[in-house]
Design a protein around this motif. Structure first.
Motif, short mmCIF file in Angstrom:
data_model
loop_
_atom_site.label_atom_id
_atom_site.label_comp_id
_atom_site.label_asym_id
_atom_site.label_seq_id
_atom_site.Cartn_x
_atom_site.Cartn_y
_atom_site.Cartn_z
N LYS A 129 0.86 -1.18 0.00
CA LYS A 129 0.00 0.00 0.00
C LYS A 129 0.90 1.23 0.00
N VAL A 130 0.68 2.09 -0.98
CA VAL A 130 1.57 3.23 -1.15
C VAL A 130 0.80 4.54 -1.11
N ASP A 131 1.31 5.52 -0.36
CA ASP A 131 0.76 6.87 -0.39
C ASP A 131 1.72 7.76 -1.15
N ILE A 132 1.21 8.86 -1.69
CA ILE A 132 2.08 9.79 -2.41
C ILE A 132 2.05 11.13 -1.69
N GLU A 133 3.21 11.67 -1.41
CA GLU A 133 3.27 13.00 -0.80
C GLU A 133 3.99 13.95 -1.76
N ARG A 134 3.38 15.12 -1.97
CA ARG A 134 3.99 16.08 -2.88
C ARG A 134 4.46 17.30 -2.11
N VAL A 135 5.68 17.70 -2.34
CA VAL A 135 6.15 18.96 -1.76
C VAL A 135 6.88 19.70 -2.87
N ASP A 136 7.13 20.97 -2.68
CA ASP A 136 7.80 21.69 -3.77
C ASP A 136 9.29 21.34 -3.76
N PHE A 137 10.00 21.83 -4.76
CA PHE A 137 11.34 21.34 -5.01
C PHE A 137 12.29 21.59 -3.86
N ALA A 138 12.22 22.79 -3.28
CA ALA A 138 13.14 23.10 -2.19
C ALA A 138 12.88 22.19 -1.00
N ALA A 139 11.61 22.00 -0.69
CA ALA A 139 11.28 21.14 0.44
C ALA A 139 11.67 19.70 0.14
N PHE A 140 11.54 19.30 -1.13
CA PHE A 140 11.90 17.94 -1.53
C PHE A 140 13.38 17.71 -1.27
N ASN A 141 14.21 18.65 -1.69
CA ASN A 141 15.65 18.52 -1.45
C ASN A 141 15.94 18.50 0.03
N GLY A 142 15.26 19.37 0.75
CA GLY A 142 15.47 19.44 2.18
C GLY A 142 15.14 18.14 2.87
N ARG A 143 14.00 17.55 2.50
CA ARG A 143 13.57 16.30 3.12
C ARG A 143 14.59 15.20 2.84
N GLN A 144 15.08 15.19 1.60
CA GLN A 144 16.06 14.19 1.23
C GLN A 144 17.30 14.35 2.07
N GLN A 145 17.79 15.57 2.17
CA GLN A 145 19.02 15.82 2.90
C GLN A 145 18.88 15.50 4.37
N ALA A 146 17.67 15.65 4.87
CA ALA A 146 17.45 15.37 6.29
C ALA A 146 17.00 13.93 6.50
#
Lengths: 556, 312, 322
Positions: free
Chosen positions: A408-425
């Protein structure tokens, strides 16, 4: 009663009708207008990973040398002078002295000197600043100034790409304007919004949320740029950026989607240009749980990662969202690299095998169609950037494919800056990452080794650790013989493909849209914008319609 | 086969409408309700609006039965962004999903969410208004100041703030949040009604006879308040539907792949030029629903308040 | 008059205070720490230091609330983690553009709304009345973003006479003369303002129509009619003047709905104002920006309502005497 009340309205309408199209095209300098869906955040290169800011920064600030268009980063033969005219190796190859062009100067008139290079190196290596190229210049021990025009780079060991790392990673900054600011205060310094560089273009203005403009520096030491003005025209979404190209308000946009290419065919004043791009897209799996230490209940298991890879029909997904010409990625490298060969292994699309593996690993199918193991459901979230339509659509397709094997998969969308931030964190479970590759295969070291995982920096966000992979990559990077290096790379690639730390999706080449008046120079695979100063706009004049080149940066 | 289902549904709806029409037509006097119904029936626009609403809710209720395909099922890649045809009445979207089925399910979800949220807002608003009205004095002033403050914030801005801070919202939370932001106008209405009733002699008399406040509320306040609240609620549903669509359009409403009219429009926005049907049909559905609610609410207002001078 | 202004200002301050409290409550109730490492974006140490001091982060919640009130009162609305600069600087850039949109939006909505209301009242019961009411209600029932999308579609592909995005022609802007820039600016305003106008005029028209019908029944109007004054003169002098007054109070109600509509309209037409920033802050989960947006819009509404009340007092001598 009625007529006089209508007068103000009529006057307004007349005014509106008059403004707008500027009839006298000759009064306008040639202009490049790029439409893009992301505003920059800070124009100081060490402080930002924002794509728009990187493009603007690339035209305002110079490196010491630039890689040639063939992107040969080994040794020094494939490089062209930029801020430095020439260079000299020491006899033991443990230091390189660059000779700066004495004509180079900052946009405020002050000449470029060696202590600018010393300062720039220090700032990029500083932990307080956290520059994205910090880890790449780690092999440089120090930089000293032999005299006012000669910075010297010192190394503790030889390596095949030491010249590339020394001369072509950092952009040189004006020490006289910046050294009085403490490193930790750089982020909030006004310089970030009104920078001064030494490059072919100088800063003109930045209207938040609307546009960034650079004007040609007519006294640039390597010759006057051919395009007079560069304007980045900012929109809130990729659709709006493409729309600006079609309506003539911009004359370049970096990224056309397949449906836009079809639309472009109906505009005879526009053309689509394919050019190589070193980009790989994949679904990165975070092998650590939310606490960052214990293994992730789903992705910590190698077999489960392989099963999930086999559950995805990658060819079909890419065909649906993109087109059948886009290649499926084999791994975190480009098929254009010299290290690539087609004999590499590939995990097949085999949903039945996937289900069998999941069963074997203890993931039992529940009555609701979702698998469970020890009370944990096979349930995870895919993070996708909202600026990329393609990746969002891909996420929906993947969600469906995973459902077929009981996840079961959910999709979360964030804008590009937040996406990079989430990845880095490391705050994600699965993320649809688009990686711009270094022009050299050795870039894989920065992103996938154990050292990168342990460094807790922006790289290797999924925390993939494999001693075997590390060893192969290390050997490949050190090998001075290309044939040996290639075989080591093959082993390294095979290891990472079998370990499946990510589901490799597709490699993209870029299709850019532009006005037929625009003649681009070579669009280098890693940075298509690097030769913008050599582009021309057809008749040399710009109107408010076509004729100017708008550069579009998109976090697609 | 599936046309037959539509025929059956159509017959059901038509018979419902006919029954309602007969009820309205009955001229024999009696209850205030029948008088109101007759006045309502005198506005053709209001009657059509009510009929449309009944149709919409029937369609929404029977959506699983009436839809031609599964709304989430991704069809073959070759069927991506197909124009409307016999098999796909509203065409397909970028993932190859049937837009018609998605619009049916989306309408069902949006209508249900809007109705539930309005119910919540009516309950909260009425309770709040009654309390403030009866309390009077400083407490009343404070409570109404708070309502003024909330009314000064544009609703979508407040929803965006809550939606972003608590992202991602489940559908249940979405209903609650929509309900919690829609009660302010209702509370004002109720309070005004309570204040006017407090003045009247019957309440003073009831009090003199020892009746407790709660009983007064039940017997005098609520019946009188019912009318304006019902009107406000009907008009309010339209607003809630549009707000939910806006939130889904921005990505903080109903999550993928569940269709909601707002997120179908969002899916269709990148393809506005080439596959305009994806954004057009859910939008039309929204407009028709909101319009029907607005017209019905207007008709209700004119019908239920005989004291109002006929303005038409 | 002065008393009126004073009392309205006091009420306005009370409203802003309640809204500030609301944003504080929201920030603290929401999951995640609004002042920390949100979305993995590293916060500069001196910014953290600044926050610790200004927002009293080391003290109990009640002290934090007081600090928050104090910082808001002094104009410090927080730090945007998505744009890496103080919210106040962002607002200084973006709010004026929304104010511009609001100004023209209100102007257009009221102009059209009043005109329609007058038309409907004078032609009461005829096709013009029904038709006008029907069409305005149709647009009123539309979601703002869908109307904006449809207009964008129309003007982008089929009728390219007005620009569908941006605030200016970026190529020509620096070399244009001031009136060329003004005209260019106005052209870019046309579509967003039209969207807002179409959505809002129905409510105004309906109100104006009712007000006109009421005014028409007034004694002095009946007298004038009996005296033989021509109909259009009655409508113009007597009825309209009286009917315009209630409409001014509508400004207080239409402003929140216009500001709300502006959020999605600005996004779709790429008009970089407060609403655009709010919509973008959703994607970047920028807590400071979304809560500041709540605050700023409510302040704008309060100011607008006070202005409307003052205007009403000026226009209606009966109120002034009170």
């Amino acid at each position: 009663m009625r007529p006089h009340r209508a007068l103000p309205a009529i006057a307004l309408l007349l005014l509106a009708a008059c403004g707008g199209h500027d009839r006298n095209a000759a009064t306008h300098p040639s202009t490049l207008v790029m439409s893009l869906p992301a505003d920059a955040d800070n124009l100081l290169p060490p402080l930002t990973t924002n794509e728009t800011a990187s493009q603007v920064g690339a035209l305002m600030f110079e490196k010491l040398v630039e890689p040639g268009d063939a992107l040969n980063t080994v040794g020094d033969a494939g490089f062209r002078p930029s801020l430095a005219d020439s260079w000299t190796w020491s006899a033991d190859s443990l230091s390189i002295a660059f000779h700066l062009d004495p004509k180079a100067h900052w946009h405020d008139g002050v000449p470029v000197r060696a202590n600018d290079v010393v300062y720039s190196f220090r700032v990029n290596a500083s932990k307080d600043v956290g520059s994205p190229v910090g880890p790449l210049i780690a092999i440089v021990d120090s930089v000293t100034a032999r005299d006012s025009l000669t910075p010297v780079f010192w190394f503790h060991a030889r390596s095949p790409e030491q010249f590339y790392n020394a001369g072509s990673q950092i952009r040189i900054l004006p020490a006289h304007l910046l050294q009085s600011i403490p490193d930790s205060a750089l982020k909030t310094a006004p310089f970030g919004r009104q920078p001064v560089g030494s490059g072919p273009y100088r800063f003109a203005r930045w209207v938040s949320g609307s546009s960034i403009e650079l004007d040609a520096d007519t006294t640039f030491h390597r010759g006057r740029p051919k395009v007079d003005r560069l304007i980045w025209s900012i929109t809130p979404s990729p659709d709006a950026a493409i729309l600006r190209l079609f309506s003539g308000e911009a004359n370049f946009t970096e990224y056309l989607r397949p449906q836009d290419v079809a639309q472009l065919a109906r505009h005879p004043e526009l053309k689509a240009v394919h050019h190589p791009a070193l980009q790989v897209f994949y679904m990165l799996l975070n092998e650590r749980a939310a606490n960052g230490r214990s293994p992730h209940p789903i992705f910590g298991d190698r077999e489960v990662r392989r099963a999930l890879t086999m559950a995805v029909d990658r060819r079909r997904a890419v065909n649906t969202v993109l087109d059948s010409l886009t290649p499926v990625a084999a791994g975190p490298f480009s098929s254009a690299f010299w290290s690539y060969d087609s004999t590499l292994p590939r995990l097949p699309y085999a949903p039945d095998s996937a289900r069998a593996i999941l069963d074997r690993r203890g993931w039992v199918m529940g009555p609701d169609g979702v698998r469970h193991k020890n009370g944990v459901a096979l349930h995870f979230t895919i993070l996708a950037p909202s600026t990329s339509t393609v990746r969002q659509q891909m996420a929906v397709l993947l969600q469906d494919m995973f459902k077929q094997v009981g996840a079961k998969v959910d999709i979360e969308r964030v804008d590009f800056a937040a996406f990079n931030g989430r990845q880095q964190a490391h705050q994600f479970e699965a993320a649809l990452v688009g990686m711009g590759l270094d022009p050299t295969p050795s870039g894989i070291q920065q992103e996938w080794t154990t050292q990168a995982a342990r460094a807790n920096g922006p790289s290797n966000a999924g925390k993939y650790e494999s001693a075997q992979f590390d060893a192969y990559v290390d050997s490949a990077v050190r090998a001075m013989d290309p044939a040996k290096a290639k075989s080591y790379y093959h082993q390294a690639y095979a290891t990472i493909i079998e370990d499946a730390p990510a589901i490799w999706l597709y490699e993209s080449s870029l299709v850019s849209g532009m006005s037929t008046h625009v003649q681009p120079a070579t669009m280098r695979a890693d940075m298509w914008f690097v030769h913008l100063a050599d582009w021309t706009v057809g008749d040399g004049a710009a109107t408010s319609g076509s004729g100017s080149v708008a550069l579009a940066a998109s976090a697609h | 086969m599936f046309a037959l289902r539509w025929l059956a549904a159509g017959i059901l709806v038509v018979s419902l409408c006919a029954a309602l029409w007969r009820l309205a037509r009955r001229r024999d006097s009696g209850s205030r309700f029948q008088g109101a119904l007759a006045r309502y029936a005198a506005h053709p626009s209001a009657v059509i609006a009510l009929a449309v609403l009944i149709v919409l809710y029937c369609v929404a209720a029977f959506a699983p039965w009436l839809a031609s395909h599964d709304p989430i099922e991704i069809l073959a890649p070759s069927l991506v962004n197909h124009a409307p045809s016999a098999t796909f009445v509203f065409g397909t979207d970028y993932a190859g999903r049937d837009v018609f089925s998605r619009v049916l399910y989306g309408a069902r979800l949006s209508l249900t969410v809007a109705l539930l949220a309005t119910l919540i807002s009516v309950l909260i608003g009425t309770a709040y208004g009654v309390t403030a009205g009866f309390a009077g004095g400083a407490l009343d002033a404070i409570m109404m100041r708070i309502v003024d403050a909330f009314l000064a914030i544009p609703r979508i801005v407040l929803l965006i703030a809550v939606g972003t801070l608590w992202s991602p919202l489940s559908v249940t939370s979405l209903v609650i949040v929509l309900g919690l932001t829609a009660w302010f106008a209702t509370s004002r209405l109720v309070r005004a009604e309570v204040l006017s009733i407090k003045e009247r002699e019957m309440v003073a008399a009831a009090r003199a006879l020892g009746a407790r406040d709660l009983a007064i509320v039940r017997r005098h306040v609520l019946p009188n308040v019912l009318t304006p609240v019902l009107v406000a609620a009907t008009l309010g549903v339209a607003g809630v539907i549009i707000n939910e669509a806006a939130l889904s359009f921005l990505g903080i409403g109903v999550p993928d792949p569940t269709p909601s009219l707002g997120n179908i429009i969002r899916d269709g926005t990148p393809y506005l030029a080439s596959a305009w049907w994806v954004a057009l049909f859910p939008g039309l559905a929204l407009v028709i629903t909101a319009l029907a609610y607005n017209l019905a609410g207007d008709g209700l207002r004119d019908a239920m308040d005989p004291r109002q001078v006929d303005r038409s | 008059m002065r008393r009126l202004l004073a009392s309205r200002l006091l009420q306005g301050i009370a409203v802003v205070w309640v809204v500030t409290t609301l944003t504080f409550v929201l920030l603290h109730l929401a999951p995640g720490d609004p002042y920390a490492f949100r979305e993995g974006v590293p916060v500069a140490p001196e910014v953290l230091q600044h926050w610790r001091h200004v927002y009293c982060l080391d003290r109990p919640v009640s002290a934090q609330y007081v600090c928050y009130l104090r910082s808001v009162a002094s104009g410090d609305l927080g730090y945007s983690l998505s744009q890496h600069r103080p919210v106040r600087d962002i607002l200084i850039d973006y709010v004026p553009r929304t104010l511009e949109l609001m100004f023209f939006g209100m102007l257009a909505s009221f102009a059209l709304g009043i005109a329609l209301g007058v038309l409907e009242a004078r032609r009461r019961g005829t096709f013009a009345d029904w038709g006008s009411r029907g069409i305005s209600l149709f647009f009123y029932s539309m979601p703002d973003f869908w109307l904006a999308l449809m207009l964008a579609l129309l003007f982008a592909y089929w009728l390219p006479i007005f620009p569908i995005s941006g605030i200016e022609n970026v190529i020509a802007a620096p070399t244009n003369s001031w009136w060329q820039r003004a005209g260019d600016h106005l052209r870019h305003l046309v579509l967003p303002v039209t969207t807002l106008m179409l959505m809002t005029c129905a409510g105004i028209a309906r109100f104006q129509r009712a007000a006109m019908l009421d005014a028409m029944r007034l004694d002095f109007v009946v007298t004038a009619r009996a005296k033989g004054v021509p109909e259009h003169a009655i409508a113009g002098h007597h009825v309209l003047r009286n009917a315009l007054l209630p409409v001014i109070t509508l400004a207080g109600i239409t402003l929140p709905s216009l500001l709300g509509g502006a959020v999605l309209v600005e996004l779709i037409f790429s008009w970089p104002g407060m609403g655009y920033i709010t919509a973008m802050a959703v994607g970047s989960r920028d807590y400071a920006l979304v809560t500041s947006s709540v605050l700023v819009t409510s302040v704008l509404v309060v100011l607008g309502t006070i202005a409307a009340d003052v205007l009403y007092a000026i226009a209606d001598p009966r109120v002034r005497a009170a």
